[in-house]
Scaffold this motif. Structure first.
Motif, PDB file in Angstrom:
ATOM      1  N   THR A   1       1.164  -0.837   0.029  1.00  0.00           N
ATOM      2  CA  THR A   1      -0.072   0.372   0.073  1.00  0.00           C
ATOM      3  C   THR A   1       1.118   1.216  -0.118  1.00  0.00           C
ATOM      4  OG1 THR A   1      -0.150  -0.059   2.359  1.00  0.00           O
ATOM      5  CG2 THR A   1      -1.946  -1.046   0.971  1.00  0.00           C
ATOM      6  N   SER A   2       0.332   2.910   0.549  1.00  0.00           N
ATOM      7  CA  SER A   2       0.631   3.755   0.331  1.00  0.00           C
ATOM      8  C   SER A   2       2.294   3.681   0.973  1.00  0.00           C
ATOM      9  CB  SER A   2       0.186   4.848   0.637  1.00  0.00           C
ATOM     10  OG  SER A   2      -0.438   4.977   1.672  1.00  0.00           O
ATOM     11  N   ILE A   3       3.231   5.029   0.942  1.00  0.00           N
ATOM     12  CA  ILE A   3       4.069   3.971   1.333  1.00  0.00           C
ATOM     13  C   ILE A   3       4.735   5.451   2.195  1.00  0.00           C
ATOM     14  CG2 ILE A   3       7.298   4.543   1.709  1.00  0.00           C
ATOM     15  CD1 ILE A   3       5.849   1.625   1.263  1.00  0.00           C
ATOM     16  N   GLY A   4       5.332   5.745   2.970  1.00  0.00           N
ATOM     17  CA  GLY A   4       5.754   7.101   3.917  1.00  0.00           C
ATOM     18  C   GLY A   4       6.263   7.416   4.781  1.00  0.00           C
ATOM     19  N   TYR A   5       6.277   7.911   5.320  1.00  0.00           N
ATOM     20  CA  TYR A   5       7.245   8.853   6.823  1.00  0.00           C
ATOM     21  C   TYR A   5       6.654   7.949   8.638  1.00  0.00           C
ATOM     22  CZ  TYR A   5      10.221  10.650   4.016  1.00  0.00           C
ATOM     23  OH  TYR A   5      11.228  11.139   2.831  1.00  0.00           O
ATOM     24  N   ASP A   6       6.915   6.861   8.656  1.00  0.00           N
ATOM     25  CA  ASP A   6       6.797   6.546  10.114  1.00  0.00           C
ATOM     26  C   ASP A   6       7.447   4.889  10.362  1.00  0.00           C
ATOM     27  OD1 ASP A   6       5.149   5.664  12.139  1.00  0.00           O
ATOM     28  OD2 ASP A   6       3.050   4.881  11.348  1.00  0.00           O
ATOM     29  N   HIS A   7       8.164   4.921  11.585  1.00  0.00           N
ATOM     30  CA  HIS A   7       8.712   4.436  12.306  1.00  0.00           C
ATOM     31  C   HIS A   7       9.615   4.032  11.813  1.00  0.00           C
ATOM     32  CE1 HIS A   7       5.780   2.245  14.088  1.00  0.00           C
ATOM     33  NE2 HIS A   7       4.692   1.955  12.858  1.00  0.00           N
TER      34      HIS A   7
ATOM     35  N   GLN B   1      12.694   6.041   0.071  1.00  0.00           N
ATOM     36  CA  GLN B   1      13.853   4.950  -0.934  1.00  0.00           C
ATOM     37  C   GLN B   1      14.005   3.581   0.443  1.00  0.00           C
ATOM     38  OE1 GLN B   1      15.300   7.305  -4.215  1.00  0.00           O
ATOM     39  NE2 GLN B   1      16.481   4.951  -4.503  1.00  0.00           N
ATOM     40  N   GLN B   2      14.335   3.737   1.501  1.00  0.00           N
ATOM     41  CA  GLN B   2      14.918   2.339   2.667  1.00  0.00           C
ATOM     42  C   GLN B   2      13.706   1.902   2.950  1.00  0.00           C
ATOM     43  OE1 GLN B   2      17.103   5.212   4.750  1.00  0.00           O
ATOM     44  NE2 GLN B   2      19.096   4.345   4.179  1.00  0.00           N
TER      45      GLN B   2
ATOM     46  N   LYS C   1       8.072   8.905  -7.811  1.00  0.00           N
ATOM     47  CA  LYS C   1       9.172   7.781  -8.438  1.00  0.00           C
ATOM     48  C   LYS C   1       9.636   7.335  -7.535  1.00  0.00           C
ATOM     49  CE  LYS C   1       8.590  11.452 -12.322  1.00  0.00           C
ATOM     50  NZ  LYS C   1       9.288  12.755 -12.772  1.00  0.00           N
ATOM     51  N   GLU C   2      10.109   7.605  -6.465  1.00  0.00           N
ATOM     52  CA  GLU C   2      11.893   7.215  -6.009  1.00  0.00           C
ATOM     53  C   GLU C   2      10.934   5.894  -5.078  1.00  0.00           C
ATOM     54  OE1 GLU C   2      10.265  10.470  -2.935  1.00  0.00           O
ATOM     55  OE2 GLU C   2      10.314   9.863  -5.526  1.00  0.00           O
ATOM     56  N   VAL C   3       9.326   6.053  -4.558  1.00  0.00           N
ATOM     57  CA  VAL C   3       8.959   4.536  -3.867  1.00  0.00           C
ATOM     58  C   VAL C   3       8.644   3.345  -5.370  1.00  0.00           C
ATOM     59  CG1 VAL C   3       7.347   3.446  -2.948  1.00  0.00           C
ATOM     60  CG2 VAL C   3       8.296   5.813  -1.979  1.00  0.00           C
ATOM     61  N   ALA C   4       7.743   4.073  -6.342  1.00  0.00           N
ATOM     62  CA  ALA C   4       7.761   2.904  -7.547  1.00  0.00           C
ATOM     63  C   ALA C   4       9.975   2.572  -8.009  1.00  0.00           C
ATOM     64  CB  ALA C   4       7.034   3.638  -8.438  1.00  0.00           C
ATOM     65  N   TRP C   5      10.719   3.725  -8.180  1.00  0.00           N
ATOM     66  CA  TRP C   5      11.579   2.582  -8.325  1.00  0.00           C
ATOM     67  C   TRP C   5      12.214   1.649  -7.613  1.00  0.00           C
ATOM     68  CZ3 TRP C   5      16.435   2.952  -6.705  1.00  0.00           C
ATOM     69  CH2 TRP C   5      17.724   1.851  -7.591  1.00  0.00           C
ATOM     70  N   GLN C   6      12.137   2.363  -6.913  1.00  0.00           N
ATOM     71  CA  GLN C   6      13.015   0.927  -5.390  1.00  0.00           C
ATOM     72  C   GLN C   6      12.048  -0.453  -5.245  1.00  0.00           C
ATOM     73  OE1 GLN C   6      14.928   1.900  -3.480  1.00  0.00           O
ATOM     74  NE2 GLN C   6      15.202  -0.853  -3.361  1.00  0.00           N
ATOM     75  N   ILE C   7      10.594  -0.093  -5.531  1.00  0.00           N
ATOM     76  CA  ILE C   7       9.930  -1.285  -5.687  1.00  0.00           C
ATOM     77  C   ILE C   7      10.405  -2.507  -6.328  1.00  0.00           C
ATOM     78  CG2 ILE C   7       7.107  -2.103  -6.072  1.00  0.00           C
ATOM     79  CD1 ILE C   7       6.536   0.067  -4.034  1.00  0.00           C
TER      80      ILE C   7
END
Length: 440
Positions: free
Chosen positions: A172-178, A187-188, A210-216
């Motif tokens: 699902t959506s990626i955001g800043y948590d934990h 990306q990490q 874009k950076e999330v899609a690239w990483q996945i």
């Protein structure tokens, strides 16, 4: 230990006390104990869900459609709002106290006969692992065909990732948590979430950053996983109605199809779409368009922009991205009177950034704050001071949730809208308060 535990309440107390005695275990040891348990539910078709926000909703949408298609399915989710039994669901129903207790015994009895490699490290399941093992036992005994597993934290090292054979994955959506566990960049964080992927297994994910899609995609190449990127352009004709939202979706095997989500939360459209794209990739002919439409329409997820009383909405938004989606949903709803927000949060979240975003949104005429009863609660004075640094902003502190409910919620005027948000713990405490007998 098992012979001294006779009731559901005692089992729940035992599990709640685990964090005092046991830390996180390695994934390899989690796999060893799962094997020691007999690899329960190994014949079920597993759908694995990871991500920052929306995981539970995607699980619920999937299982709602399965039920309409007359396919037996269950889900393991976290956290729970009121009772631990909410984490173990089969055919749309949470585990009974007896089913919960039987699964508990199945796990704890195996602790008495640990294999040598686990004895050497004094192995004991963590809080989350224990419930995960119980869920797998519960699913096997229920005789389910599909099992939907929600990760607890991250993905790569999460206890649920001890299951190797998977039918499909969803991120699902990626955001800043934990970030203390998952990394400081998107990306990490995405790389940790993508750790659930398996060779040749499809992974559905939304294309946002874009950076999330690239990483996945890079992680998928590394393990040989198939990817199913979902673009916003696939969604058309969004119409917000009184208590529902209509939209059209272009699915791979069909033209545009109309769907309805029974919520005021616009962010649930994306979660419903991820579930639909995942269902289509299963290729199960029993999952008809009608089953998908009805399953999506009938799913109502507690604590996600849930109308718990007339014009009173409960939302579990608890991190920066979740709060942003919550505020967007609030903005789209016209209010004749005042908008009021009852807020609380835990201290290990980015509470300063969240409070700033809420305060500067200008959406609320009045804010009330209350301290949670859990150990991670953000102190009341910190909540109050954090809001009051924004000059001219009305904020009132309440000594208890019950007091806040009576004055802030029940004392609303006609035309007012009250929102309750900031933490899933707050959502759970509010649900528990509403369920209490009136004479209590």
């Amino acid at each position: 230990m098992a012979e001294r535990i006779y009731t559901y309440g005692e089992a729940e107390e035992y599990i709640n006390n685990i964090p005092k005695h046991t830390g996180k275990n390695s994934l390899e040891n989690t796999r060893r104990f799962l094997s020691h348990l007999g690899n329960p539910a190994q014949n079920c078709k597993v759908i694995h869900i990871a991500g920052t926000n929306g995981k539970g909703s995607v699980c619920a949408y999937l299982c709602s459609v399965f039920k309409k298609a007359h396919i037996r399915a269950g889900m393991f989710i976290s956290p729970h709002l009121v009772t631990m039994r909410e984490r173990l669901v089969a055919d749309g129903e949470i585990a009974t106290k007896q089913e919960f207790l039987e699964a508990f015994y199945a796990v704890i009895d195996k602790l008495a006969t640990l294999p040598q490699e686990l004895k050497e490290v004094s192995y004991h399941p963590s809080f989350f692992e224990f419930l995960f093992f119980m869920a797998m036992v519960f699913f096997q005994r229920a005789g389910l065909e599909y099992v939907v597993l929600e990760t607890g934290l991250g993905g790569r090292l999460d206890a649920t990732n001890a299951v190797d054979k998977k039918e499909l994955c969803v991120i699902t959506s990626i955001g800043y948590d934990h970030m203390e566990f998952l990394g400081n960049t998107l990306q990490q964080i995405a790389a940790e979430k993508a750790g659930i992927m398996r060779c040749h297994v499809p992974t559905v994910y939304p294309v946002r950053q874009k950076e999330v899609a690239w990483q996945i995609e890079e992680c998928a190449k590394a393990v040989g996983a198939k990817t199913v990127p979902v673009y916003k352009s696939a969604i058309k004709e969004i119409k917000i109605r009184n208590k529902t939202i209509d939209f059209s979706l272009h699915l791979h095997y069909y033209d545009y199809i109309g769907f309805t989500v029974s919520t005021l939360a616009v962010y649930q459209i994306e979660n419903a779409v991820l579930a639909l794209e995942a269902l289509e990739r299963l290729g199960d002919k029993r999952i008809t368009v009608f089953a998908m439409q009805e399953g999506i329409r009938e799913m109502v997820w507690e604590g996600r922009m849930e109308e718990i009383l007339p014009s009173v909405y409960l939302d579990g938004a608890h991190n920066a991205d979740g709060i942003q989606a919550f505020l967007e949903a609030v903005k789209l709803r016209h209010c004749q009177g005042r908008r009021k927000l009852l807020f609380s949060m835990v201290q290990d979240k980015q509470y300063q950034a969240v409070i700033e975003e809420v305060a500067l949104s200008g959406l609320f005429d009045e804010i009330g704050v209350v301290e949670l009863t859990c150990a991670r609660a953000l102190p009341l004075d910190v909540l109050e001071d954090s809001y009051r640094q924004y000059t001219g902003f009305a904020c009132k502190a309440y000594g208890s949730l019950e007091a806040a409910f009576r004055e802030f919620v029940l004392g609303r005027d006609d035309g007012d809208r009250v929102y309750i948000a900031g933490s899933l713990y707050l959502a759970g405490e509010m649900k528990a308060l509403l369920r209490r007998p009136r004479h209590d």
